[in-house]
Design an enzyme around this catalytic site. Structure first.
Site, mmCIF file in Angstrom:
data_model
loop_
_atom_site.group_PDB
_atom_site.id
_atom_site.type_symbol
_atom_site.label_atom_id
_atom_site.label_comp_id
_atom_site.label_asym_id
_atom_site.label_seq_id
_atom_site.Cartn_x
_atom_site.Cartn_y
_atom_site.Cartn_z
ATOM 1 N N ASP A 167 2.074 24.311 -22.556
ATOM 2 C CA ASP A 167 2.173 25.476 -23.215
ATOM 3 C C ASP A 167 2.093 26.747 -22.193
ATOM 4 O O ASP A 167 2.815 26.617 -21.439
ATOM 5 C CB ASP A 167 1.231 25.760 -24.498
ATOM 6 C CG ASP A 167 1.531 26.469 -25.717
ATOM 7 O OD1 ASP A 167 2.085 27.512 -25.390
ATOM 8 O OD2 ASP A 167 1.089 26.088 -26.556
ATOM 9 N N ASN A 202 8.015 28.766 -23.749
ATOM 10 C CA ASN A 202 6.792 29.101 -23.698
ATOM 11 C C ASN A 202 6.269 29.554 -22.139
ATOM 12 O O ASN A 202 7.008 30.449 -21.877
ATOM 13 C CB ASN A 202 5.828 27.772 -23.860
ATOM 14 C CG ASN A 202 5.129 27.648 -25.185
ATOM 15 O OD1 ASN A 202 4.453 28.767 -25.325
ATOM 16 N ND2 ASN A 202 5.092 27.004 -26.069
#
Length: 565
Positions: free
Chosen positions: A474, A424
């Protein structure tokens, strides 16, 4: 595990030792990592002498094993042998019956169960509620794999080699004008299905009939069968189709006892589930993006590019007017990056590609994983020298399949790190001495020492580690002060961390799954935040209806302009 499980109160007479052994097995099996002896003693509440004897007995029976290098305990191979016997006697129709009944009553549509049968899908059970109008399939009927939701759910979750064999044997016959008859397009559709977790068929087999299906996975994570819902296109379309896909995934896991659902991407409920508090964040673009991601601010155009990985599409949002232009793409897209000469490059399931946004056309450049069919690129960003960095992951987020790649402008590339699961967010410290990289599955943001001159990374170490209750790190961005902002997937929040890893600020959001963030606006003081609605239940979507939208937070902190490729 509570130590109460190891106590004798209420135990079956004469079975205390057995129950203690089972409690130890549960403690090892339920832990999110291998445990040491002292941790097992704490979790079970057993005296050290008793625990030692139980562990030795379990090792002798091959139910657990000891890793001598780390002095940690793992589940043993004997459990795999027993699992095979369980699955050999697995009553699929019996296990699925309650779910078929429940879905038929809940949806008022036809619900079916199918399995592989000589290059086709065989309908082995079916339910129709009393409200269902027409559309019955018939148990024992066979249907094509390539254009039915049940069939595509089975195909998509096969391992690469068996999937290739099946596709080579299938005749891609056209049943309607919507049937996919090109092998390349079908492969792209199956990749999307695997990443999303469920398959759809919209008038592909029978005109005017839509269907959605999810795989029932066995103990190896391979498709044992699939469960689906079909109905008229006017009743089963749009968001209802995809909401039902999420519902089918939950049903499929219950049928198989959750044995096959091992990947991170299969999670369906944020942890914790909580009411979003009043937020300082404004929704600037209401949207129903399945997986909004990869925001990139363009100072030259004063606009924000962002992608929907699972639509798949790339968007261009102009804050001054509120206009959002969309370009649908033929394959999964993880991120876009601005080029120094103008335009964009994209990271897709086919590698690095140039992207003409106005025309919505991709042109392949280079694909480091060309021989691997079940992975895709995810997040990407450029360093100050113009090198492009991007991470990969398996379509179903199976562990350890991800890597970090570095691209140069001449098309050359290098694989610089591996062993990740859900690659990510990427960014650098303002002095370009540290590179940050998030692996959402590991719940960790890593830091690397970075050499701007050579593009080398060394000394990988955890920078931030989160718990499931906090959400998964994330997409991320670093501001001009060197502080890191991170979207917390399943955490209903954006977090800001200091350069030494201290938590400075938590910004609550009205959505559980923020996916990424970047600074933009004329003064680079607006934090734009993307979000997703993938695999959220109907209850959660009712609670968080803006899931999939684009948000903005006005700050007094300045971001940094993007580096260009």
């Amino acid at each position: 595990m509570s130590s109460a499980l190891a106590k004798d109160n209420g135990a079956i007479p004469g079975a205390q030792a057995l129950l203690k052994g089972l409690a130890v097995l549960d403690a090892i099996g339920e832990a999110d990592r291998p445990l040491r002896f002292t941790e097992l003693a704490l979790r079970t509440g057993l005296p050290k002498g008793t625990l030692h004897r139980i562990l030795q007995a379990l090792i002798e029976r091959r139910l657990i094993r000891l890793d001598a290098r780390t002095n940690t305990y793992w589940l043993g191979h004997r459990l795999f042998e027993l699992a095979h016997k369980v699955w050999a006697a697995f009553d699929l129709r019996g296990a699925a019956a309650p779910e078929l009944d429940s879905l038929a009553d809940e949806t008022s549509e036809t619900v079916s169960l199918g399995e592989f049968d000589s290059g086709a899908v065989l309908y082995i059970d079916e339910r129709s509620s009393i409200h269902t109008i027409g559309l019955r399939l018939g148990v024992g009927r066979r249907a094509p794999l390539h254009c039915t939701a049940l069939g595509k759910a089975l195909l998509a979750f096969l391992p690469p080699a068996p999937q290739r064999r099946q596709l080579e044997e299938i005749e891609l016959e056209a049943f309607t004008e919507h049937t996919i008859t090109e092998a390349a397009r079908l492969a792209q559709d199956l990749a999307l299905t695997r990443a999303r977790g469920y398959a759809t068929s919209e008038s592909e087999h029978v005109e005017g009939v839509h269907a959605v299906a999810a795989p029932i996975l066995d103990h190896k994570g391979e498709p044992l069968a699939s469960i689906g819902v079909l109905g008229p296109s006017h009743r089963l379309a749009g968001d209802r189709l995809h909401t039902m896909g999420r519902r089918l995934m939950e049903a499929a896991r219950r049928i198989s006892g959750n044995v096959g659902a091992t990947s991170v991407s299969m999670s369906t409920a944020p942890r914790p589930v909580r009411q979003a508090q009043e937020s300082r964040v404004a929704c600037v673009l209401p949207s129903t993006a399945y997986l909004g991601e990869g925001p990139v601010w363009s100072p030259a155009e004063q606009c924000l590019y962002w992608v929907d990985i699972l639509a798949p599409a790339v968007h261009r949002f102009v804050p001054a007017t509120g206009e959002n232009q969309s370009r649908g793409l033929p394959r999964l897209i993880g991120a876009v990056v601005l080029r120094r000469g103008g335009g964009l490059v994209a990271l897709t399931q086919d590698g690095l590609e140039s992207l003409d946004f106005d025309e919505g056309v991709l042109q392949p450049m280079v694909d480091p994983e060309a021989g691997i069919t079940d992975t895709r690129f995810n997040d990407a960003r450029c360093d100050a020298a113009g090198r492009l960095w991007a991470g990969t992951m398996a379509l179903d987020a199976s562990p350890g399949r991800g890597a970090i790649y570095r691209f140069l402008k001449d098309g050359s590339w290098a694989r610089v790190a591996n062993g990740f699961t859900v690659s990510n967010g990427l960014d650098w410290s303002p002095d370009d001495r540290v590179m940050y990289f998030a692996d959402s599955a590991a719940q960790t943001i890593f830091a690397f020492d970075f050499n701007l001159e050579t593009g080398e990374i060394t000394n990988r170490r955890p920078f931030i580690e989160t718990t499931p209750d906090e959400g998964r790190p994330d997409g991320l961005t670093v501001d001009a002060e060197g502080c890191l902002w991170c979207a917390m997937w399943d955490g209903w929040a954006i977090r800001r961390y200091s350069p030494d890893g201290g938590l400075l600020q938590t910004i609550e959001l009205p959505v559980p799954r923020p996916s990424s963030c970047v600074f933009g606006g004329p003064d680079l003081k607006t934090l734009y935040i993307t979000s997703g609605r993938i695999r959220l239940s109907e209850d959660l979507l009712t609670q968080a209806p803006l899931s999939g939208s684009l948000f903005a937070l006005q700050t007094d902190i300045k971001g940094r302009p993007p580096n260009l490729f």
